[in-house]
Design a protein around this motif. Sequence first.
Motif, PDB file in Angstrom:
ATOM      1  N   ILE A 294       0.837  -1.209   0.000  1.00 49.02           N
ATOM      2  CA  ILE A 294       0.000   0.000   0.000  1.00 49.02           C
ATOM      3  C   ILE A 294       0.866   1.251   0.000  1.00 49.02           C
ATOM      4  CG2 ILE A 294      -1.596   1.370   1.419  1.00 49.02           C
ATOM      5  CD1 ILE A 294      -2.876  -1.269   2.330  1.00 49.02           C
ATOM      6  N   LEU A 295       1.838   1.304   0.890  1.00 50.18           N
ATOM      7  CA  LEU A 295       2.661   2.510   1.047  1.00 50.18           C
ATOM      8  C   LEU A 295       3.584   2.724  -0.151  1.00 50.18           C
ATOM      9  CD1 LEU A 295       3.501   2.123   4.843  1.00 50.18           C
ATOM     10  CD2 LEU A 295       1.988   3.828   3.810  1.00 50.18           C
ATOM     11  N   PHE A 296       4.131   1.636  -0.687  1.00 53.41           N
ATOM     12  CA  PHE A 296       5.036   1.793  -1.826  1.00 53.41           C
ATOM     13  C   PHE A 296       4.283   2.272  -3.061  1.00 53.41           C
ATOM     14  CE2 PHE A 296       7.311   0.171  -5.566  1.00 53.41           C
ATOM     15  CZ  PHE A 296       8.546   0.774  -5.367  1.00 53.41           C
ATOM     16  N   ILE A 297       3.126   1.690  -3.331  1.00 50.80           N
ATOM     17  CA  ILE A 297       2.346   2.111  -4.499  1.00 50.80           C
ATOM     18  C   ILE A 297       1.914   3.571  -4.346  1.00 50.80           C
ATOM     19  CG2 ILE A 297       0.225   1.722  -5.810  1.00 50.80           C
ATOM     20  CD1 ILE A 297       2.440  -0.365  -6.267  1.00 50.80           C
ATOM     21  N   TRP A 298       1.505   3.953  -3.146  1.00 51.89           N
ATOM     22  CA  TRP A 298       1.110   5.352  -2.946  1.00 51.89           C
ATOM     23  C   TRP A 298       2.295   6.278  -3.173  1.00 51.89           C
ATOM     24  CZ3 TRP A 298       2.369   9.667  -0.227  1.00 51.89           C
ATOM     25  CH2 TRP A 298       1.453  10.715  -0.275  1.00 51.89           C
ATOM     26  N   ALA A 299       3.464   5.906  -2.664  1.00 52.85           N
ATOM     27  CA  ALA A 299       4.644   6.767  -2.753  1.00 52.85           C
ATOM     28  C   ALA A 299       5.054   7.019  -4.205  1.00 52.85           C
ATOM     29  CB  ALA A 299       5.801   6.160  -1.970  1.00 52.85           C
ATOM     30  N   ILE A 300       5.079   5.965  -5.025  1.00 54.29           N
ATOM     31  CA  ILE A 300       5.555   6.171  -6.396  1.00 54.29           C
ATOM     32  C   ILE A 300       4.487   6.832  -7.263  1.00 54.29           C
ATOM     33  CG2 ILE A 300       7.189   4.274  -6.238  1.00 54.29           C
ATOM     34  CD1 ILE A 300       5.300   2.586  -7.902  1.00 54.29           C
ATOM     35  N   ARG A 301       3.221   6.789  -6.833  1.00 56.23           N
ATOM     36  CA  ARG A 301       2.175   7.492  -7.564  1.00 56.23           C
ATOM     37  C   ARG A 301       2.026   8.945  -7.120  1.00 56.23           C
ATOM     38  NH1 ARG A 301      -2.902   6.333  -7.495  1.00 56.23           N
ATOM     39  NH2 ARG A 301      -3.284   6.690  -9.707  1.00 56.23           N
ATOM     40  N   HIS A 302       2.771   9.336  -6.085  1.00 56.69           N
ATOM     41  CA  HIS A 302       2.751  10.718  -5.595  1.00 56.69           C
ATOM     42  C   HIS A 302       4.194  11.197  -5.413  1.00 56.69           C
ATOM     43  CE1 HIS A 302      -1.234   9.152  -4.544  1.00 56.69           C
ATOM     44  NE2 HIS A 302      -1.650  10.400  -4.608  1.00 56.69           N
ATOM     45  N   PRO A 303       4.886  11.414  -6.535  1.00 56.26           N
ATOM     46  CA  PRO A 303       6.315  11.766  -6.449  1.00 56.26           C
ATOM     47  C   PRO A 303       6.578  13.121  -5.814  1.00 56.26           C
ATOM     48  CG  PRO A 303       5.508  11.969  -8.711  1.00 56.26           C
ATOM     49  CD  PRO A 303       4.417  11.313  -7.927  1.00 56.26           C
ATOM     50  N   ALA A 304       5.575  14.009  -5.751  1.00 50.40           N
ATOM     51  CA  ALA A 304       5.796  15.325  -5.141  1.00 50.40           C
ATOM     52  C   ALA A 304       6.154  15.199  -3.669  1.00 50.40           C
ATOM     53  CB  ALA A 304       4.540  16.194  -5.298  1.00 50.40           C
ATOM     54  N   SER A 305       5.603  14.193  -3.024  1.00 48.98           N
ATOM     55  CA  SER A 305       5.919  13.989  -1.609  1.00 48.98           C
ATOM     56  C   SER A 305       6.708  12.706  -1.400  1.00 48.98           C
ATOM     57  CB  SER A 305       4.635  13.936  -0.784  1.00 48.98           C
ATOM     58  OG  SER A 305       3.822  12.854  -1.193  1.00 48.98           O
ATOM     59  N   GLY A 306       6.332  11.654  -2.131  1.00 49.05           N
ATOM     60  CA  GLY A 306       6.935  10.358  -1.867  1.00 49.05           C
ATOM     61  C   GLY A 306       6.519   9.862  -0.500  1.00 49.05           C
TER      62      GLY A 306
END
Length: 505
Positions: A294-306
């Motif tokens: 969950i966290l990895f997919i969210w991070a790479i789909r939101h590169p502005a924050s990661g």
Amino acid sequence: MAAENSKQFWKRSAKLPGSIQPVYGAQHPPLDPRLTKNFIKERSKVNAVPLKNKKASSFHEFARNTSDAWDIGDDEEEDFSSPSFQTLNSKVALATAAQVLENHSKLRVRPERSQSTTSEVPASYKVIKSSSDAQLSRNSSDTCLRNPLHKQQSLPLRPIIPLVARISDQNASGAPPMTVREKTRLEKFRQLLSSHNTDLDELRKCSWPGVPREVRPVTWRLLSGYLPANTERRKLTLQRKREEYFGFIEQYYDSRNEEHHQDTYRQIHIDIPRTNPLIPLFQQPLVQEIFERILFIWAIRHPASGYVQGINDLVTPFFVVFLSEYVEEDVENFDVTNLSQDMLRSIEADSFWCMSKLLDGIQDNYTFAQPGIQKKVKALEELVSRIDEQVHNHFRRYEVEYLQFAFRWMNNLLMRELPLRCTIRLWDTYQSEPEGFSHFHLYVCAAFLIKWRKEILDEEDFQGLLMLLQNLPTIHWGNEEIGLLLAEAYRLKYMFADAPNHYRR
């Protein structure tokens, strides 16, 4: 080059005020409140390096001269023969031993006693719980809304969960049946949720004072905007969104081993075991793998924050709520391997999408330099100076900066300060309130701070204030305390949100 260096400093500096460190709040064992105040002060006089004016005058001085207050090793070095530890009177000891033997003999006479009562605290030391705890009992006739596992299997040697780590108070035996008022509220929710087009405004109004456990999963999906109001579209929407999430897994998850994603995945992998360490549910390998995805997919789909430390906490309420759709009770010890693959996939995908909806509203909290948090902490300082000038001046007198304690309140949405059961109740209201996570949370933090004004004013040094604010005694909190906190936050919002000069001096 300068920008890159500053970015690395922000991410890696352990001394930076507000940076996420292993913390000790409501989810970690606190000291006995009867001993904390005097015991810590005695130890600090003996063990601490002498500070200027016999107290830490600044945050950096405090950090340099103070070791971890909860270090397990410290206990081993204590001299228990010192006069400070009073010896027991021999008559008292004999009387206590006799009472223990008598209690054990009574237990042998009553072997039929329910196993669940063995975890209760002895009557003489019974924890006083809020009156709302009794209202958390569940109605067994709600099976039409869920597909529960009637005979859940527990983990081997099921541990006794400390009160601080209990997700709900429904484990208490002998809880009274659901009251007439609760039954009426539950029926109201069911009518709203089963209507052809759910009235979301009415649903928010009903959810503000709390959502019944039986209907919380579907209510949270609707309030977060993940599920459509039209009942005919819900099944297809859930199917499509769940397939879309696992499409992301197939497309992106293998990239975690690539060089440009290794740092992100490594940090997630480190943080996951630290998430709710006292709750066995979150220490299961299968649950940790779900959180990592969950966290990895969210991070790479939101590169502005990661990925930023603290986001890992925000998954847990959604995971627990959606898990409760399939589990009768005692979620803390439930072995998720007993669930089918389809159930686990549904819980994982729903947790991802609802967490994403939440973070969409507060993403500036996690972009570079975390400007959202900086603004909120400054707004909290301004608000407290207007509603309780005495507390504000007390902080200034002892050089306590709001960033030193309120950063965590904003970054983790008070999840480190409150038991998880309280966080779930708090989020019922946040999802019912316009801009609940981004705007109303500020007033909740202000109300939470003023709640402890007496304890704050009693502390007369920097070290005592910081230790109090980072370890507030919320271990016994339940729905009643959260309800009072939210009522006070709403009052503050009503008075100050649209009146920027109100009470300004």
